[in-house]
Design an enzyme around this catalytic site. Sequence first.
Site, short mmCIF file in Angstrom:
data_model
loop_
_atom_site.label_atom_id
_atom_site.label_comp_id
_atom_site.label_asym_id
_atom_site.label_seq_id
_atom_site.Cartn_x
_atom_site.Cartn_y
_atom_site.Cartn_z
N ILE A 70 0.89 -1.17 0.00
CA ILE A 70 0.00 0.00 0.00
C ILE A 70 0.92 1.21 0.00
CG2 ILE A 70 -1.66 1.41 1.27
CD1 ILE A 70 -2.92 -1.03 2.36
N ALA A 71 0.64 2.14 -0.89
CA ALA A 71 1.46 3.35 -0.97
C ALA A 71 0.58 4.54 -1.32
CB ALA A 71 2.55 3.19 -2.02
N GLU A 104 2.85 -7.21 6.46
CA GLU A 104 4.05 -6.79 7.18
C GLU A 104 4.12 -5.27 7.08
OE1 GLU A 104 4.62 -10.85 5.71
OE2 GLU A 104 4.47 -9.02 4.52
N ASN A 109 7.14 2.51 11.46
CA ASN A 109 6.06 3.21 10.77
C ASN A 109 4.78 3.15 11.61
OD1 ASN A 109 4.21 4.34 9.03
ND2 ASN A 109 4.83 3.14 7.26
N TYR A 116 -3.80 0.16 10.25
CA TYR A 116 -4.14 -1.26 10.23
C TYR A 116 -4.92 -1.65 11.49
CZ TYR A 116 -0.70 -1.21 6.48
OH TYR A 116 -0.01 -0.92 5.33
#
Length: 159
Positions: A70-71, A104, A109, A116
Amino acid sequence: MRWWDIPPVMELELELFPEDAWSAGMFWSELAETHPGGTRHFTVATAPDGAIVGYAGLMAVAGEGDVQTIAVDVRHQGSGLGAALLADLIREAARRGCTELLLEVRVDNPRAQRLYERFGFEPVGIRRGYYQPANVDALVMRLDHPSIEPKDLKETRHG
């Protein structure tokens, strides 16, 4: 995500993950498995001008899902775009019959970890030195029984 999205996705990938960016070949390999009956689901988010500002990918095999990536462009972080991308992956995992969804995330971060957790992911372990060459550990997180209606969907802001 389609093959023609790879060049702009690579620009964003290299900007966001300079030490451990995926290669274009890795994206090509992932997209090769997005066909009907394939094991991958990749999506992009675009700005009103058509520029790609985020992307996400899922692998789903034999009832188990894995968030591959995911970015979100730094100029769009905090807008709810990451949550929208994650919700899409959770919905797709549920649609594919996954009973659990793993991911992961870098231990350094906390912002991503909080995202999440909002969606119900829980820590289940550490992968030492997972992110190379920086040798940063990964926190492994799991969501049991992904739902078509993800936990945080009502709170998600789209920007």
